[in-house]
Design a protein around this motif. Sequence first.
Motif, PDB file in Angstrom:
ATOM      1  N   ASP A 154       0.861  -1.174   0.000  1.00 59.97           N
ATOM      2  CA  ASP A 154       0.000   0.000   0.000  1.00 59.97           C
ATOM      3  C   ASP A 154       0.899   1.226   0.000  1.00 59.97           C
ATOM      4  O   ASP A 154       1.584   1.501   0.978  1.00 59.97           O
ATOM      5  N   LYS A 155       0.914   1.962  -1.107  1.00 61.34           N
ATOM      6  CA  LYS A 155       1.868   3.066  -1.250  1.00 61.34           C
ATOM      7  C   LYS A 155       1.571   4.247  -0.340  1.00 61.34           C
ATOM      8  O   LYS A 155       2.366   5.188  -0.265  1.00 61.34           O
ATOM      9  N   TRP A 156       0.462   4.192   0.376  1.00 69.89           N
ATOM     10  CA  TRP A 156       0.147   5.269   1.336  1.00 69.89           C
ATOM     11  C   TRP A 156       0.598   4.892   2.748  1.00 69.89           C
ATOM     12  O   TRP A 156       0.450   5.684   3.677  1.00 69.89           O
ATOM     13  N   ASP A 157       1.106   3.689   2.913  1.00 74.71           N
ATOM     14  CA  ASP A 157       1.568   3.199   4.219  1.00 74.71           C
ATOM     15  C   ASP A 157       3.082   3.396   4.301  1.00 74.71           C
ATOM     16  O   ASP A 157       3.850   2.641   3.706  1.00 74.71           O
ATOM     17  N   SER A 158       3.512   4.404   5.051  1.00 73.02           N
ATOM     18  CA  SER A 158       4.942   4.717   5.132  1.00 73.02           C
ATOM     19  C   SER A 158       5.738   3.581   5.763  1.00 73.02           C
ATOM     20  O   SER A 158       6.888   3.335   5.396  1.00 73.02           O
ATOM     21  N   ALA A 200       5.082   0.328   5.498  1.00 74.30           N
ATOM     22  CA  ALA A 200       5.247  -0.715   4.484  1.00 74.30           C
ATOM     23  C   ALA A 200       6.272  -0.294   3.431  1.00 74.30           C
ATOM     24  O   ALA A 200       7.067  -1.114   2.957  1.00 74.30           O
ATOM     25  N   LEU A 201       6.277   0.991   3.076  1.00 76.92           N
ATOM     26  CA  LEU A 201       7.255   1.499   2.117  1.00 76.92           C
ATOM     27  C   LEU A 201       8.672   1.327   2.652  1.00 76.92           C
ATOM     28  O   LEU A 201       9.560   0.841   1.947  1.00 76.92           O
ATOM     29  N   LYS A 202       8.876   1.738   3.895  1.00 73.41           N
ATOM     30  CA  LYS A 202      10.210   1.652   4.501  1.00 73.41           C
ATOM     31  C   LYS A 202      10.672   0.203   4.611  1.00 73.41           C
ATOM     32  O   LYS A 202      11.825  -0.120   4.301  1.00 73.41           O
ATOM     33  N   ASN A 203       9.772  -0.682   5.026  1.00 74.93           N
ATOM     34  CA  ASN A 203      10.140  -2.091   5.170  1.00 74.93           C
ATOM     35  C   ASN A 203      10.526  -2.709   3.823  1.00 74.93           C
ATOM     36  O   ASN A 203      11.474  -3.498   3.737  1.00 74.93           O
ATOM     37  N   ALA A 204       9.783  -2.363   2.766  1.00 75.21           N
ATOM     38  CA  ALA A 204      10.089  -2.902   1.443  1.00 75.21           C
ATOM     39  C   ALA A 204      11.452  -2.422   0.957  1.00 75.21           C
ATOM     40  O   ALA A 204      12.242  -3.199   0.401  1.00 75.21           O
ATOM     41  N   VAL A 255      10.177  11.065   1.472  1.00 76.65           N
ATOM     42  CA  VAL A 255      11.618  11.009   1.220  1.00 76.65           C
ATOM     43  C   VAL A 255      12.237   9.891   2.052  1.00 76.65           C
ATOM     44  O   VAL A 255      12.214   9.924   3.283  1.00 76.65           O
ATOM     45  N   TYR A 256      12.790   8.907   1.364  1.00 71.92           N
ATOM     46  CA  TYR A 256      13.463   7.783   2.003  1.00 71.92           C
ATOM     47  C   TYR A 256      14.963   8.056   2.015  1.00 71.92           C
ATOM     48  O   TYR A 256      15.564   8.334   0.974  1.00 71.92           O
ATOM     49  N   ASP A 304       5.951   1.786  -8.615  1.00 71.71           N
ATOM     50  CA  ASP A 304       5.109   2.231  -9.718  1.00 71.71           C
ATOM     51  C   ASP A 304       3.756   2.700  -9.181  1.00 71.71           C
ATOM     52  O   ASP A 304       3.534   2.759  -7.966  1.00 71.71           O
ATOM     53  N   GLU A 305       2.845   3.022 -10.073  1.00 72.90           N
ATOM     54  CA  GLU A 305       1.560   3.576  -9.676  1.00 72.90           C
ATOM     55  C   GLU A 305       0.722   2.599  -8.857  1.00 72.90           C
ATOM     56  O   GLU A 305      -0.147   3.008  -8.096  1.00 72.90           O
ATOM     57  N   ASN A 306       0.980   1.305  -9.025  1.00 73.46           N
ATOM     58  CA  ASN A 306       0.211   0.284  -8.309  1.00 73.46           C
ATOM     59  C   ASN A 306       0.857  -0.137  -6.992  1.00 73.46           C
ATOM     60  O   ASN A 306       0.367  -1.054  -6.333  1.00 73.46           O
ATOM     61  N   GLY A 307       1.964   0.499  -6.633  1.00 71.31           N
ATOM     62  CA  GLY A 307       2.637   0.155  -5.384  1.00 71.31           C
ATOM     63  C   GLY A 307       3.576  -1.024  -5.505  1.00 71.31           C
ATOM     64  O   GLY A 307       3.962  -1.620  -4.489  1.00 71.31           O
TER      65      GLY A 307
END
Length: 200
Positions: free
Chosen positions: A23-27, A29-33, A143-144, A172-175
């Motif tokens: 989920d690209k709105w979940d910071s 999840a973004l950081k973990n990925a 910003v990562y 990408d646009e789909n996360g």
Amino acid sequence: MWINTTENCVCKVVMDEKPVKIDKWDSGALKNALDDGAKKVLIDILGYKESHALMDGRLLICTIAIGFAMFALIWDYFHPFPLSRNVLMLCVISYFILMGVLTFYLSYVERGIFLVALEQDRAMMEPDNTWKLSSTLRKYDDVYSLTISYTDGKTKQERSASTSKCVASYFDENGVFCFDLFQPIVEAMRQDLALDKKIQ
């Protein structure tokens, strides 16, 4: 948080691996990925050995704290309050002291480090070189920041390199995580630090 409308990244996926989609709105999840991607570069691709010493230190502190809590519970079961008053006070005070120690450990020892990797000498003659990876991605931010620290096993000299980039550069646009866009950045940082070693 962000919408990637300027470019559509084409993600290359290894045959046996499923694309990482979050989920690209979940910071979080973004950081973990991204952290997992950086870890994959050093451990799976470059073949470094992961060190669990930092994590073991945290687990040791937590285990001792839980040990005090369990001892208080068992003691109170066999010696009901108020007979267990002094033991309970000692255990409670010890528990909170250890929580303070844990906070200090997380803030000043771990410092956001999610990977410690050991680069072993092929001839097994020199001490291992140490690579530490730490990152930040604040909530509601896009910003990562990734920091790689290198410690020479022989001279004990430490160097570090950092990069900060919008997370839209890697998804990408789909996360879907575009690992093929992220990998070269991590490898370039590692090569720069390794090159500094050779120059010196």
